[in-house]
Design a protein around this motif. Structure first.
Motif, PDB file in Angstrom:
ATOM      1  N   ALA A   1      29.258  22.502 -18.096  1.00  0.00           N
ATOM      2  CA  ALA A   1      30.160  22.794 -19.211  1.00  0.00           C
ATOM      3  C   ALA A   1      29.886  24.166 -19.816  1.00  0.00           C
ATOM      4  O   ALA A   1      30.810  24.879 -20.217  1.00  0.00           O
ATOM      5  CB  ALA A   1      30.021  21.704 -20.272  1.00  0.00           C
ATOM      6  N   CYS A   2      28.615  24.565 -19.857  1.00  0.00           N
ATOM      7  CA  CYS A   2      28.241  25.833 -20.491  1.00  0.00           C
ATOM      8  C   CYS A   2      28.626  27.053 -19.666  1.00  0.00           C
ATOM      9  O   CYS A   2      28.474  28.187 -20.129  1.00  0.00           O
ATOM     10  CB  CYS A   2      26.745  25.852 -20.792  1.00  0.00           C
ATOM     11  SG  CYS A   2      25.703  25.644 -19.326  1.00  0.00           S
ATOM     12  N   TYR A   3      29.163  26.853 -18.449  1.00  0.00           N
ATOM     13  CA  TYR A   3      29.545  27.986 -17.598  1.00  0.00           C
ATOM     14  C   TYR A   3      30.917  28.557 -17.958  1.00  0.00           C
ATOM     15  O   TYR A   3      31.408  29.448 -17.285  1.00  0.00           O
ATOM     16  CB  TYR A   3      29.559  27.571 -16.128  1.00  0.00           C
ATOM     17  CG  TYR A   3      28.197  27.599 -15.446  1.00  0.00           C
ATOM     18  CD1 TYR A   3      27.010  27.558 -16.180  1.00  0.00           C
ATOM     19  CD2 TYR A   3      28.092  27.637 -14.062  1.00  0.00           C
ATOM     20  CE1 TYR A   3      25.784  27.565 -15.549  1.00  0.00           C
ATOM     21  CE2 TYR A   3      26.866  27.649 -13.420  1.00  0.00           C
ATOM     22  CZ  TYR A   3      25.707  27.608 -14.173  1.00  0.00           C
ATOM     23  OH  TYR A   3      24.488  27.612 -13.541  1.00  0.00           O
ATOM     24  N   ARG A   4      31.564  27.998 -18.975  1.00  0.00           N
ATOM     25  CA  ARG A   4      32.846  28.510 -19.493  1.00  0.00           C
ATOM     26  C   ARG A   4      33.998  28.348 -18.490  1.00  0.00           C
ATOM     27  O   ARG A   4      34.935  29.136 -18.466  1.00  0.00           O
ATOM     28  CB  ARG A   4      32.721  29.997 -19.884  1.00  0.00           C
ATOM     29  CG  ARG A   4      31.682  30.274 -20.969  1.00  0.00           C
ATOM     30  CD  ARG A   4      31.559  31.763 -21.239  1.00  0.00           C
ATOM     31  NE  ARG A   4      30.527  32.046 -22.245  1.00  0.00           N
ATOM     32  CZ  ARG A   4      30.768  32.196 -23.552  1.00  0.00           C
ATOM     33  NH1 ARG A   4      31.998  32.058 -24.016  1.00  0.00           N
ATOM     34  NH2 ARG A   4      29.768  32.468 -24.385  1.00  0.00           N
ATOM     35  N   LYS A   5      33.932  27.295 -17.658  1.00  0.00           N
ATOM     36  CA  LYS A   5      35.024  27.058 -16.704  1.00  0.00           C
ATOM     37  C   LYS A   5      35.587  25.645 -16.831  1.00  0.00           C
ATOM     38  O   LYS A   5      36.235  25.144 -15.921  1.00  0.00           O
ATOM     39  CB  LYS A   5      34.519  27.256 -15.272  1.00  0.00           C
ATOM     40  CG  LYS A   5      34.123  28.686 -14.924  1.00  0.00           C
ATOM     41  CD  LYS A   5      33.660  28.763 -13.470  1.00  0.00           C
ATOM     42  CE  LYS A   5      33.199  30.172 -13.103  1.00  0.00           C
ATOM     43  NZ  LYS A   5      32.709  30.231 -11.696  1.00  0.00           N
TER      44      LYS A   5
ATOM     45  N   VAL B   1      30.196  24.919 -26.485  1.00  0.00           N
ATOM     46  CA  VAL B   1      30.956  23.966 -25.679  1.00  0.00           C
ATOM     47  C   VAL B   1      30.074  22.781 -25.281  1.00  0.00           C
ATOM     48  O   VAL B   1      30.496  21.626 -25.328  1.00  0.00           O
ATOM     49  CB  VAL B   1      31.512  24.663 -24.415  1.00  0.00           C
ATOM     50  CG1 VAL B   1      32.101  23.647 -23.442  1.00  0.00           C
ATOM     51  CG2 VAL B   1      32.564  25.681 -24.788  1.00  0.00           C
ATOM     52  N   THR B   2      28.844  23.084 -24.906  1.00  0.00           N
ATOM     53  CA  THR B   2      27.900  22.015 -24.551  1.00  0.00           C
ATOM     54  C   THR B   2      27.662  21.080 -25.730  1.00  0.00           C
ATOM     55  O   THR B   2      27.701  19.851 -25.591  1.00  0.00           O
ATOM     56  CB  THR B   2      26.566  22.632 -24.074  1.00  0.00           C
ATOM     57  OG1 THR B   2      26.779  23.291 -22.829  1.00  0.00           O
ATOM     58  CG2 THR B   2      25.500  21.569 -23.906  1.00  0.00           C
ATOM     59  N   LYS B   3      27.423  21.633 -26.911  1.00  0.00           N
ATOM     60  CA  LYS B   3      27.171  20.817 -28.106  1.00  0.00           C
ATOM     61  C   LYS B   3      28.361  19.919 -28.402  1.00  0.00           C
ATOM     62  O   LYS B   3      28.216  18.729 -28.722  1.00  0.00           O
ATOM     63  CB  LYS B   3      26.899  21.729 -29.309  1.00  0.00           C
ATOM     64  CG  LYS B   3      25.499  22.314 -29.355  1.00  0.00           C
ATOM     65  CD  LYS B   3      24.501  21.324 -29.938  1.00  0.00           C
ATOM     66  CE  LYS B   3      23.148  21.982 -30.161  1.00  0.00           C
ATOM     67  NZ  LYS B   3      22.142  21.015 -30.666  1.00  0.00           N
TER      68      LYS B   3
END
Length: 1295
Positions: free
Chosen positions: A383-387, A424-426
């Motif tokens: 999720a943290c990869y911004r895709k 986004v991860t949070k």
């Protein structure tokens, strides 16, 4: 390690799937490290070449345009590992190829060992075969047998193994040329050749290769050259892999070479092979390239972290998965492994791939935390990869402050210039946490609310535990203590988990090399050049054969030495290691052994191979077998060219405290802690860091947990000493995180019991076929965990334990073990012997839990060898019977009474006592020992958590499975149309071939998520052996429910808690206690599954039969079950030539069959058109023809010869099976489904197995023909298991 300073550049490169890592040694001793994207066509055509170009340009200070070939004048060597071969295999992007195989075996590699890889997947997915076309070669060679009655005369040839052979049919070159021309006309230029017995007689293969090349095929792989080992199936696969991948590798090497000037004329270019050795550019081939990249990592940690003879576990954690291996002074190799559905015979390092990596996805299912095996892959990534990717292990580490975005490459976002996105991860974790808390409140209103960090930490704990299980299996499988190892961590993600995993495994030391982020590349620099040659052998290890064995070794040594000398090595640099692949006669468990000590008069002149075999066998299995002949299957020589090793420069002492780069909040059990951050590049060899701490390197992050201490070595590496850690208080209340951890712990107990049983047993059935189950039960006798998941054992052992609790109430004492096999006591059929051990707590007269295991014994007496008579009408004809037999009483084995009971069937006219008493006694002792191992492990768990907590989590695990099944039943009810009363009724019915009916009505209560399975209307018990004990129906019900749930749930008592099963007394499914039952276990069990699946409308019927075939006489006995067609489903075609539902047995390789038994296998291929038509087509059955070489008794026990496997939703039924006897110079006789017939030499038995039913109406298809299934490759984000632990689990589930 010698540090050699060169005047030229030395490059070691690992070209991985995502990144290419480069380690370079520059003139003067300077080192450079670089990491590039492996595929970046906008910036460069080839990553390894680009890395070399950049380093040369930067270090030499001269311009080297990317558009021009790289100047090689300053390069000494390039060593490289690459995933080119692996990726081509996974993605099915290799060279177009064809297969030449002996006539009658066109589909042999499709059928393989007939096992399905995942026993609960109704949609059976196996990656497709590699070849496009098959050429059936008219030729046939068979081994000579002294007692053969076929009239073949004296053998006319002798093979390379010294085996005598007959040529039954010469090679038909005219037909071969015609068929090869057809292949060429389709544009196929690569060919694999695998002919029967070519491991010893290769002339026909060699001639096929000569003809093929003369006709214009550009690449030909002969199985006799690629890997001359017995077993045509893996040897054929290996030849196919070579023909499929070698042209791709050659093409890549040509492209790579074209990027350099002078074509590497004065550069030593070497490639890493799967066995951990380097080979020349021109010798690198497909079958030995599968582990080219990972092998470098094993060499890297083996050469850097093995000290003081303390064995090391390598732990390489990547994105999709984690690689686990072991080193204890020598590399551990395996010689037959399966990768992406292809079995390969070649020396490979034993690298075990575990389904947990940084990109493994996080799930919450029915109250349980789950990690993987699905992966987010490189795209979209976490999720943290911004895709827009899902939550993964990487996200959990980021959420907990263990990954610091400011130190991570800024390569994300649309312009690839942004850091990891923690927000986004949070947010995603907050959503998941709300879902978890909502579910837990519904289960228990007083459940404490979990924080986002507690949820993230929970997933990390579950991921760690899932990685610990295979490490335990890898070490304990070979008799080693896990806690006595060092954990050597490398790979991008490993350092974040190292401390927790080491602590969980009882290890006290973690080693992290300074180049851990690129250790596979560094390992290439440390590796030796290897030439590995092998030949099949077929003699005993005895004095009369030592001259022959030594001649084999000398021949291979000469060839290895010549190859290494031609590469520029001197005699002093060459080391030759001889090996013999040894096994006990009448067993299949071969060990590749090097000699110990010098030769003697009583052994090979190359050393004592026997002592080495004895030591290894005893270490791995706990005993040896005195006076048993030892066979030599293969002779192998590993030639090593010692290369100069890259040395390490000792670091300096700073004399100052380590500089703290920053201080961050990092979450551990108990909350956030202030954590110092250090840069590895600024640390010196006198620095010690007390946890919690984070060490940042340019290629990875190392987490030093609280109560752990890291120190920097003289060479700049990190050694972490593991402290006790903070013990988390676990109570009896349900904690969903601990639920997942206890699930792994309970399963690990059953698995380790199984390892103990395998190690200490003696029979082929248990030691090698692994036909057993081990299980843990709660104080009420309810199943908690069992392994492996053999379908027919799933619910049955619980019935066995609970029967003993009722039968022996008050008479179960400490030190007792109960033996049982009777159907009324929870037995399946008599050869399955169950040993039950109660466990007591001091001062408590009642058992606190139970351990049990069930093992299949090859013979326990009865009217026929194997204790599976086709015509039995009472249980007494089927062997020795045990209801509640005290096998051990007060700690003393009751051997006299046991022997008497095993011989008791001999008192019945026409029957015999056990025909294998020695194996029975040895295996029962092993079963007792396995339970003792389980007791020890559970007591360890109790000492860590308390009895109260362990028993509480036994109940929680069972409840979790119950929740999953209730959810399933609610879903079924909703999809079926719920009535006003919230009820749904489903019905299923099917017949056995002799007319008996099995009826089922399922009433589902949608509100409760419960069901009643009512078998009223099922036919009465029968006067044959098709009666199925009640436990069989329970096993079938659990199996079906697990298949329909569709994801991993603990298989235990809880699965049946929402289900009430009603079976009429004295019916086919609950016979009286003297009824014969052997057919019920192997045939009626399949029909019960068919009826349940029919009621639920899940899929069409599979073949519904195990096709049991036995033949033998006083000298020999053989038993097999044979594959058929699998049923189609709502979205899938049925698989052809595979076992289904309640069995998953592997079939004996054709060459082994013909070597050991007096038969010739004439045909083994698919039977086209036998699968039922439909929108989705049922799988085809097989044709198997056996020619008998002497007079024998043939018995068959089969079904679906009268009533075909049903189609579903308008799909047509599969074809019936048949058993035909082709009398020599006589009639063709239909044997029927169940019969015993005396056969004579030259008679042929033709077995045609049933097809699977079709799904969906044929009328929905425009051309009224079922579409062909698409060729299947392995998805990019799909976890691909491999290694000895995976092979063991596959073999365990092969029943």
């Amino acid at each position: 390690m010698v540090d050699v300073v060169s005047e030229k550049f030395q490059f070691a490169i690992d070209r991985g799937g995502t990144f290419t890592d480069i380690y370079a040694k520059c003139p003067g001793g300077k080192t450079r490290v670089m990491k590039l994207l492996s595929v970046d066509p906008q910036n460069y055509p080839d990553a390894p070449r680009e890395g070399i170009r950049r380093i040369l340009e930067q270090e030499l200070g001269i311009s080297m345009p990317a558009s021009k070939p790289v100047d090689t004048s300053r390069i000494e060597y390039i060593r490289m590992g690459t995933t080119v071969a692996t990726n081509a295999l996974l993605e099915r992007q290799g060279e177009r190829m064809a297969l030449c195989i002996t006539q009658g075996f066109r589909d042999l590699l499709h059928i393989g060992n007939q096992q399905r890889p995942k026993i609960f997947d109704l949609k059976i997915e196996i990656p497709d075969v590699l070849y496009e076309e098959v050429v059936e070669v008219k030729e046939r060679v068979v081994l000579h047998q002294d007692k053969c009655k076929l009239g073949l005369g004296e053998p006319n040839i002798k093979g390379s193994t010294n085996e005598k052979l007959h040529i039954l049919e010469k090679l038909d070159e005219t037909k071969l040329r015609e068929d090869l021309q057809r292949v060429l006309s389709k544009g196929i230029k690569s060919l694999a050749v695998a002919l029967m017995h070519s491991y010893t007689y290769s002339d026909h293969e060699v001639r096929v290769g000569e003809i093929a090349k003369s006709m214009g095929l550009t690449h030909v792989s002969l199985s006799s050259e690629v890997m001359p080992m017995v077993k045509i199936v893996p040897r054929g696969f290996t030849a196919c892999v070579d023909a499929y991948l070698t042209p791709c590798i050659k093409q890549y090497l040509t492209t790579f070479q074209s990027g350099f000037d002078k074509g590497f004329k004065k550069v030593n270019v070497l490639f890493m092979q799967s066995d951990g050795g380097l080979t020349s550019l021109h010798s690198f081939n497909g079958s030995r390239a599968i582990l080219s990249g990972p092998a470098g990592g094993v060499v890297g940690y083996a050469m850097t972290s093995y000290e003081d003879k303390q064995p090391v576990i390598g732990f390489d954690m990547g994105g999709t998965s984690t690689d686990v291996s072991r080193y204890a002074g020598e590399y551990e190799h395996v010689f037959e492994t399966t990768t992406a559905g292809v079995t390969i015979q070649a020396p490979q390092l034993d690298i075990n791939t575990v389904a947990a990596g940084g990109g493994s996805r996080l799930f919450f299912r029915s109250g349980m935390f789950s990690v993987g095996p699905q992966s987010a892959g490189a795209h979209p990534g976490p999720a943290c990869y911004r895709k827009g990717g899902p939550l993964t292990v990487t996200d959990a580490n980021l959420c907990l402050g263990r990954l610091l975005p400011e130190y991570f490459p800024k390569i994300f976002g649309p312009d690839e210039n942004l850091p990891l996105d923690g927000s986004v991860t949070k947010e995603a974790f907050k959503t998941l946490t709300d879902e978890i808390n909502s579910f837990m409140k519904g289960e228990n209103p007083s459940h404490e609310v979990l924080s986002v960090e507690e949820v993230a930490m929970g997933f990390i704990s579950v991921a760690n535990e899932s990685m610990c299980r295979p490490i335990r299996a890898l070490t304990q499988a070979k008799g080693h203590d896990t806690s006595r190892h060092v954990l050597s961590c490398f790979g991008g993600a490993g350092g974040q988990h190292a401390c927790a995993i080491a602590r969980s495994l009882g290890m006290t030391k973690v080693y992290i090399h300074k180049y851990s982020g690129i250790l596979s590349a560094y390992g290439m620099a440390l590796a030796d050049v290897v030439e590995d040659l092998q030949e099949a052998c077929a003699c005993s290890y005895a004095e009369e054969n030592f001259t022959l064995i030594d001649a084999h070794i000398e021949s291979l040594m000469k060839r290895c030495e010549d190859k290494l000398l031609s590469q520029g090595f001197t005699q002093k640099q060459i080391y030759l290691e001889p090996y013999l692949n040894l096994r006990y006669d009448r067993t299949d468990c071969a060990l590749m052994c090097s000699p110990s000590g010098q030769g003697s008069r009583m052994g090979s002149k190359f050393g004592d191979f026997l002592a080495s075999f004895d030591n290894r066998y005893k270490t791995e299995f706990g005993f040896t077998i005195p006076n048993r002949k030892i066979m030599v299957d293969d002779v192998r020589v590993r030639g090593v060219g010692r290369s100069h090793m890259i040395g390490n420069v000792s670091g300096s002492r700073s004399g100052k405290p380590p500089r703290v780069e920053s201080v961050v909040d990092c979450y551990f059990d108990g909350g956030f802690k202030k954590t110092n951050v250090y840069l590895l590049s600024e640390l010196s060899r006198d620095h010690e860091l007390h946890g919690p701490a984070i060490i940042i390197d340019q290629n990875g992050t190392v987490l030093v947990e609280p109560n752990c201490m890291a120190r920097i070595t003289d060479k700049g590496d990190v050694i972490i000493t593991i402290g006790s850690g903070q013990v988390r208080k676990v109570g009896v209340e349900l904690d969903s995180i601990q639920l997942s951890i206890f699930s792994h712990r309970f399963m690990s107990i059953a698995e380790q019991m199984g390892r103990m049983l395998q190690r200490s047993s003696i029979s082929t059935n248990i030691k090698e076929r692994l036909d057993f189950s081990c299980a843990l039960f709660g104080p009420d006798g309810g199943l908690v965990s069992n392994a492996p998941h053999i379908p027919v054992h799933l619910g049955a052992m619980q019935e066995a334990v609970q029967y003993q609790m009722k039968q022996l109430r008050g008479n179960i004492k400490e030190g007792d073990c109960i033996l049982s096999n009777h159907p009324v006591a929870g037995g399946s059929h008599l050869p399955d012997l169950t040993v039950i051990t109660p466990v007591f707590s001091p001062g408590d007269p009642n058992p606190i839990f139970f351990l049990a295991n069930r093992g299949h014994h090859a013979d326990i007496g009865g009217t026929t060898p194997g204790s599976m008579p086709p015509h039995s009408t009472s249980i007494q004809e089927e062997g020795a019977v045990f209801k509640s037999f005290k096998l051990v009483k007060g700690g003393i084995l009751q051997e006299e009474a046991l022997i008497e009971a095993l011989n008791a069937p001999g008192k019945i006219p026409g029957s015999s006592g056990t025909r294998n008493l020695h194996d029975n006694l040895a295996d029962l002792r092993a079963q007792v020992a396995a339970n003792q191992k389980g007791i020890h492990l559970v007591n360890e768990l109790i000492s860590s958590y308390s009895l109260e907590v362990v028993q509480a989590y036994m109940a929680h695990i069972q409840h979790n499975a119950e929740v999953a099944v209730r959810d399933l039943l609610r879903d079924v009810a909703r999809s079926s149309g719920v009535t006003d009363q919230g009820l749904v009724s489903l019905r299923g019915e099917d017949k056995m071939d002799e007319g008996s009916v099995i009826k089922l009505k399922v009433d589902i209560n949608a509100k409760e998520g419960s069901a009643v399975f009512d078998f009223s209307g099922t036919s009465p018990m029968v006067f044959n052996n098709l009666n199925a004990p009640r436990a069989i129906t329970l096993s079938a019900a659990i199996y079906c429910l697990r298949c329909m749930v569709g994801y991993d749930v603990p298989l235990n008592q809880g699965c049946l808690n929402p289900v009430k099963i009603l079976i009429p007394k004295w019916s086919l499914l609950d016979p009286e206690e003297n009824a014969a039952v052997v057919g019920g276990n192997v045939l009626t069990s399949q029909r019960v599954v068919d009826v349940i699946m029919k009621a639920f409308g899940t899929c069409a019927a599979s073949q519904g039969c195990m096709n049991n075939v036995t033949f033998g006489d006083d000298d020999v006995g053989y038993y097999e079950t044979v594959a058929g067609g699998a049923g189609a489903g709502p979205t899938w075609h049925g698989r052809s030539g595979v076992h289904s539902h309640m069995t998953n047995t592997r079939i004996t390789d054709p060459e082994i069959l013909e070597r050991r038994y007096p038969v010739v296998l004439k045909r083994f291929e698919l039977n086209p058109g036998t699968g039922g038509r439909g929108k989705y087509r049922g799988g085809d059955g097989v044709i198997r023809e056996i020619l008998f070489r002497k007079d024998l008794l043939l018995s068959v026990l089969c079904e679906r010869r009268v009533f075909p496997p049903y189609g579903m939703n308008g799909g047509e039924p599969g074809a019936l099976g048949s058993n035909l006897l082709l009398r020599h110079k006589g009639p063709i006789v239909n044997m029927g489904g169940k019969n015993s017939v005396a056969v004579r030499a030259n008679d042929v038995f033709r077995l045609q197995t049933p097809g699977g039913g079709g799904f969906g109406s044929v009328a929905t298809l425009s051309d009224r023909t079922s579409p062909e299934p698409k060729r299947r490759k392995v998805a990019q984000d799909e976890f691909v298991p491999r290694g000895s632990v995976f092979e063991y689990s596959q073999q365990q589930e092969a029943h």
